[in-house]
Every structure is written in structure tokens, then in C-alpha cells.
Design a protein around this motif. Structure first.
Motif, PDB file in Angstrom:
ATOM      1  N   UNK A 112       0.185  -3.561   7.484  1.00  0.00           N
ATOM      2  CA  UNK A 112       1.147  -2.486   7.761  1.00  0.00           C
ATOM      3  C   UNK A 112       2.415  -2.635   6.922  1.00  0.00           C
ATOM      4  N   UNK A 113       2.941  -3.852   6.818  1.00  0.00           N
ATOM      5  CA  UNK A 113       4.157  -4.052   6.029  1.00  0.00           C
ATOM      6  C   UNK A 113       3.886  -3.847   4.539  1.00  0.00           C
ATOM      7  N   UNK A 114       2.720  -4.258   4.062  1.00  0.00           N
ATOM      8  CA  UNK A 114       2.322  -4.006   2.677  1.00  0.00           C
ATOM      9  C   UNK A 114       2.313  -2.504   2.396  1.00  0.00           C
ATOM     10  N   UNK A 115       1.661  -1.751   3.287  1.00  0.00           N
ATOM     11  CA  UNK A 115       1.577  -0.301   3.103  1.00  0.00           C
ATOM     12  C   UNK A 115       2.944   0.373   3.230  1.00  0.00           C
ATOM     13  N   UNK A 170       6.810  -7.930  -1.323  1.00  0.00           N
ATOM     14  CA  UNK A 170       6.690  -8.076  -2.773  1.00  0.00           C
ATOM     15  C   UNK A 170       5.349  -7.538  -3.263  1.00  0.00           C
ATOM     16  N   UNK A 171       4.270  -7.848  -2.542  1.00  0.00           N
ATOM     17  CA  UNK A 171       2.955  -7.343  -2.945  1.00  0.00           C
ATOM     18  C   UNK A 171       2.918  -5.819  -2.883  1.00  0.00           C
ATOM     19  N   UNK A 172       3.625  -5.253  -1.907  1.00  0.00           N
ATOM     20  CA  UNK A 172       3.647  -3.799  -1.776  1.00  0.00           C
ATOM     21  C   UNK A 172       4.323  -3.093  -2.937  1.00  0.00           C
ATOM     22  N   UNK A 173       5.366  -3.701  -3.504  1.00  0.00           N
ATOM     23  CA  UNK A 173       6.053  -3.045  -4.616  1.00  0.00           C
ATOM     24  C   UNK A 173       5.482  -3.449  -5.968  1.00  0.00           C
ATOM     25  N   UNK A 174       4.565  -4.395  -5.965  1.00  0.00           N
ATOM     26  CA  UNK A 174       3.954  -4.829  -7.221  1.00  0.00           C
ATOM     27  C   UNK A 174       2.679  -4.036  -7.484  1.00  0.00           C
ATOM     28  N   UNK A 175       1.946  -4.486  -8.482  1.00  0.00           N
ATOM     29  CA  UNK A 175       0.698  -3.798  -8.822  1.00  0.00           C
ATOM     30  C   UNK A 175      -0.521  -4.445  -8.169  1.00  0.00           C
ATOM     31  N   UNK A 176      -0.334  -5.247  -7.121  1.00  0.00           N
ATOM     32  CA  UNK A 176      -1.455  -5.866  -6.423  1.00  0.00           C
ATOM     33  C   UNK A 176      -2.238  -4.766  -5.708  1.00  0.00           C
ATOM     34  N   UNK A 177      -3.536  -4.736  -5.970  1.00  0.00           N
ATOM     35  CA  UNK A 177      -4.367  -3.700  -5.338  1.00  0.00           C
ATOM     36  C   UNK A 177      -4.553  -3.991  -3.852  1.00  0.00           C
ATOM     37  N   UNK A 178      -4.895  -2.961  -3.120  1.00  0.00           N
ATOM     38  CA  UNK A 178      -5.133  -3.059  -1.686  1.00  0.00           C
ATOM     39  C   UNK A 178      -6.233  -4.080  -1.386  1.00  0.00           C
TER      40      UNK A 178
END
Length: 184
Positions: A65-68, A120-128
Motif C-alpha cells: 500500500x505504501x509503495x503504491x 523510495x521504491x515507489x518513486x523509483x523505477x522498481x517494477x511492481x
């Protein structure tokens, strides 16, 4: 307030597991939250596998949820959090180039709070898919250890608790060393 919280997390109510799960979801979205203490407490109120499942699913859903939210709505907040800490900028660079591995290592070794990794993962280019896989694989050893500590404490097996505590302490020291290295 304390009594209300204990009523929610203790395993005396018919839907205590659901309350515990929801509390774990919420707590896993807060930086510097006492997830280890809560995970051990929840696990001490259940058989091992149900306690582990409540803890693991709760932290996974909270992380997701926080990632999204970070990817969709909290970008400005996440960038502000990132720019205030120099070592986070270096972690952001690592996550941009090696997303899966950076999330996995950040989960296994406590370099920074779980909520920070999510932001950080949410604003980066890390895929779901990479985020979910790395989060699951990285959280499993520590959530397993915290759950086992709680279960073993409830059973009075202090030798096992000590061994797990030493393992977690070694991970903590490794995380501090990496964080210090990145802060330079």
C-alpha cells in the motif's frame, strides 16, 4: 488507550486475528514503528504458523500500500524524506540501478526503515513485480525470526530466543555498518 490497544492485539476476541492483521498493516506503513515488538507479541498469542501468517501478510500488504501510495500520490513527500538524508540518496541511486537487489538487501539487512524502502521504491523505477518479490523474500527471514521469538517466549524457550536475538543483533550491526559507509 493502552487497554483498548491490548484488547485489539490479544487473542481473546473472536476476530482478534483480523484486528492484529489490520494493526500490522497500519504499523508497517509508519517509519520507525515497533514492528519487531508487535510481530513477537502477535506470534505469542497464536500457534506459530497463524502468527507468522498474520505478521507476514500484514507487513506485505502495508508495504504494498505504501509503495503504491508513493508511486501515485506521495511522490513529493517521498522526495522530501529522501533529500533530508544523504545515505537515502545513495540508496536511491542503488535502487534505480539494481531495483530488486536493493529492495531485497534493504529488507534483509536493516539499512533503513521498511517504510523508507517502500517510499523510495515507489518513486523509483522498481517494477511492481520486482518490489513484491524482493519484499517477500527479504521480509520472510526477519518476520520469521520475530514470530519465532514471540512464539518461543510464550513457550518459555529462552535458549532459542537468545539464538534468534543474536542473529537479529548481527543483522542490526551489519545494517549500521552499511548505513555508516553510505553516509560518507
Amino acid at each position: 488507550m493502552e487497554h483498548l490497544f491490548l484488547d485489539f492485539v490479544q487473542n481473546e476476541k473472536p476476530f482478534a486475528w483480523l484486528y492484529q492483521f489490520l494493526i500490522m498493516v497500519l504499523v508497517s506503513m509508519i517509519p520507525f514503528a515497533p514492528i519487531p515488538v508487535l510481530a513477537a507479541f502477535i506470534a505469542s498469542n497464536h500457534d506459530f504458523l497463524p502468527g507468522l501468517l498474520i505478521n507476514m501478510l500484514g507487513t506485505m500488504i502495508g508495504s504494498l500500500l505504501l509503495y503504491l501510495l508513493s508511486k501515485r500520490l506521495l511522490r513529493r513527500v517521498a522526495l522530501k524524506y529522501l533529500t533530508k538524508r544523504q545515505y537515502l540518496t545513495k540508496y536511491f541511486e542503488l535502487i534505480e540501478t539494481h531495483g530488486f537487489l536493493a529492495v531485497l538487501l534493504g529488507r534483509i539487512i536493516p539499512i533503513l526503515p521498511s517504510a523508507g524502502i517502500n517510499l523510495i521504491a515507489g518513486i523509483s523505477n522498481v517494477s511492481f513485480v520486482a518490489f513484491i518479490a524482493a519484499t517477500f523474500l527479504g521480509k520472510l527471514p526477519t518476520i520469521l525470526a520475530f514470530s519465532l521469538v514471540g512464539h518461543q517466549m510464550a513457550a518459555g524457550n529462552w535458549d532459542t530466543v537468545l539464538i534468534i536475538a543474536l542473529y537479529l543483533f548481527a543483522l542490526f550491526l551489519l545494517g549500521k555498518k552499511l548505513k555508516h559507509k553510505w553516509s560518507r
